[in-house]
Design an enzyme around this catalytic site. Structure first.
Site, PDB file in Angstrom:
ATOM      1  N   GLY A 139      30.251  27.663  43.142  1.00 43.69           N
ATOM      2  CA  GLY A 139      31.409  28.099  41.831  1.00 43.69           C
ATOM      3  C   GLY A 139      32.730  27.892  43.135  1.00 43.69           C
ATOM      4  O   GLY A 139      33.073  27.175  42.378  1.00 43.69           O
ATOM      5  N   ARG A 149      32.481  24.634  49.022  1.00 48.86           N
ATOM      6  CA  ARG A 149      31.310  24.884  49.370  1.00 48.86           C
ATOM      7  C   ARG A 149      30.213  23.586  48.696  1.00 48.86           C
ATOM      8  O   ARG A 149      29.773  23.167  49.667  1.00 48.86           O
ATOM      9  CB  ARG A 149      30.725  26.464  48.819  1.00 48.86           C
ATOM     10  N   ARG A 183      42.074  19.210  39.974  1.00 53.14           N
ATOM     11  CA  ARG A 183      42.178  20.573  40.308  1.00 53.14           C
ATOM     12  C   ARG A 183      42.203  21.133  41.329  1.00 53.14           C
ATOM     13  O   ARG A 183      41.878  22.060  41.618  1.00 53.14           O
ATOM     14  CB  ARG A 183      41.992  21.186  39.010  1.00 53.14           C
ATOM     15  N   ARG A 219      22.441  26.023  39.418  1.00 51.41           N
ATOM     16  CA  ARG A 219      24.005  26.870  40.124  1.00 51.41           C
ATOM     17  C   ARG A 219      23.328  27.605  41.712  1.00 51.41           C
ATOM     18  O   ARG A 219      22.710  27.719  41.621  1.00 51.41           O
ATOM     19  CB  ARG A 219      24.438  27.818  38.607  1.00 51.41           C
ATOM     20  N   SER A 222      25.759  33.599  44.143  1.00 49.88           N
ATOM     21  CA  SER A 222      26.035  34.800  44.982  1.00 49.88           C
ATOM     22  C   SER A 222      25.915  35.558  43.715  1.00 49.88           C
ATOM     23  O   SER A 222      26.116  35.070  42.716  1.00 49.88           O
ATOM     24  CB  SER A 222      26.978  35.598  46.030  1.00 49.88           C
ATOM     25  N   ASP A 261      26.162  41.591  48.060  1.00 47.77           N
ATOM     26  CA  ASP A 261      26.527  42.452  48.357  1.00 47.77           C
ATOM     27  C   ASP A 261      25.266  44.206  47.017  1.00 47.77           C
ATOM     28  O   ASP A 261      24.832  42.559  46.859  1.00 47.77           O
ATOM     29  CB  ASP A 261      28.106  42.819  47.507  1.00 47.77           C
ATOM     30  N   ARG A 308      26.775  34.289  55.760  1.00 48.63           N
ATOM     31  CA  ARG A 308      26.795  33.354  54.279  1.00 48.63           C
ATOM     32  C   ARG A 308      26.737  31.907  54.534  1.00 48.63           C
ATOM     33  O   ARG A 308      26.285  31.788  53.488  1.00 48.63           O
ATOM     34  CB  ARG A 308      28.717  33.722  54.304  1.00 48.63           C
TER      35      ARG A 308
HETATM   36  N1  HPA Z   1      29.664  40.905  40.538  1.00 54.04           N
HETATM   37  C1  HPA Z   1      29.563  39.728  40.228  1.00 54.04           C
HETATM   38  N2  HPA Z   1      29.782  38.620  40.747  1.00 54.04           N
HETATM   39  C2  HPA Z   1      28.705  38.825  42.071  1.00 54.04           C
HETATM   40  C3  HPA Z   1      29.238  39.693  42.375  1.00 54.04           C
HETATM   41  C4  HPA Z   1      29.387  41.178  41.818  1.00 54.04           C
HETATM   42  O1  HPA Z   1      29.326  42.408  42.106  1.00 54.04           O
HETATM   43  N3  HPA Z   1      28.732  39.706  43.893  1.00 54.04           N
HETATM   44  C5  HPA Z   1      28.696  38.474  44.103  1.00 54.04           C
HETATM   45  N4  HPA Z   1      29.008  37.873  42.258  1.00 54.04           N
END
Ligand code: HPA
Length: 238
Positions: free
Chosen positions: A20, A24, A43, A87, A90, A204, A217
């Site tokens: 994304g 990165r 962009r 892709r 995270s 997370d 990370r």
């Molecule tokens: N929500 C949406 N996208 C994400 C999240 C999340 O909690 N964590 C990492 N990408």
């Protein structure tokens, strides 16, 4: 050259990794590719092409969310002839028993809506990953000793989610994790007959509220890039 990608014809490889975050993409290209060359900076959505173990690879930022990814994936496939799009990103875990840094391989991606909803209308298409890429990525992740989960994920339009009831239903139905791009990538891959996969790292946890410490990370992002590259060029049958 397209509206959103400045690369000349031939400057994009058939295999494209899509983080994304454009920075990165830069880090991954500098870390894993030989002779990486900047091929897009329109962009600020950086893209690089280089080689990995003799194979040409492009690493192109997708931006956040399905509308952004859709623009880049459409142009990569339709204008530059990309055939394999992976892709790397995270996700937030939605099941107990999953830990921060675990890898999630999205076998399919559920959603409330995607940029393709206008085409599908009343039809709830279940966008799938490419089976060969999925099994090769699974092998590569296991070989690295990383705890890996394979199953369906949820591609959301919102990061700041306000539907705990819906998350509860997803957890109840075994949805592994939430992120914001894979469903539309898989829709486009199905439509254009190319291969797609999402390789994700748990950053997370929606139930335990743990989060990946920032000093870890980079390492987990590097693991995902290696898994994606191994999967893209795996010659096995799965
Ligand atoms: N929500 C949406 N996208 C994400 C999240 C999340 O909690 N964590 C990492 N990408």
């Amino acid at each position: 050259m397209t509206i959103h990608i400045g690369a000349a014809a031939g400057e994009i490889a058939e295999t494209v990794l899509m983080p994304g975050d454009p920075y990165r993409a830069k880090w991954a290209a500098e870390t894993f590719l030989t002779d990486a060359k900047l091929v897009n900076e329109v962009r600020g959505m950086l893209g690089f092409t280089g080689t990995w173990q003799g194979h040409r690879v492009t690493i192109q930022g997708s931006g956040m969310g399905m509308p952004s990814l859709s623009i880049y994936a459409n142009e990569l496939i339709r204008d530059y002839g990309a055939k394999t799009l992976i892709r790397v990103g995270s996700c937030g875990a939605m099941q107990e028993g999953m830990a921060i840094r675990d890898v999630v391989l999205a076998m399919s991606a559920s959603s409330i809506a995607t940029p393709s909803s206008g085409i599908f209308r009343e039809f709830n298409f279940a966008p799938p990953a490419d089976f060969g890429l999925l099994t090769a990525a699974h092998r590569a992740a296991r070989a690295k000793g990383i705890a890996t989960h394979v199953g369906t994920i949820y591609s959301s339009d919102v990061f700041y989610d306000e539907r705990p009831d819906l998350n509860e239903q997803m957890t109840r139905h075994g949805v592994l994790a939430v992120e914001m791009e894979a469903a539309e990538l898989y829709n486009l891959a199905a439509r254009h007959k190319v291969r797609a996969l999402a390789v994700l790292t748990v950053s997370d946890h929606l139930i335990t509220h743990e989060a990946l410490p920032s000093d870890q990370r980079e390492k987990s992002f590097g693991d995902m890039i290696e898994i994606a590259l191994a999967a893209a060029f795996d010659g096995g049958e799965g």
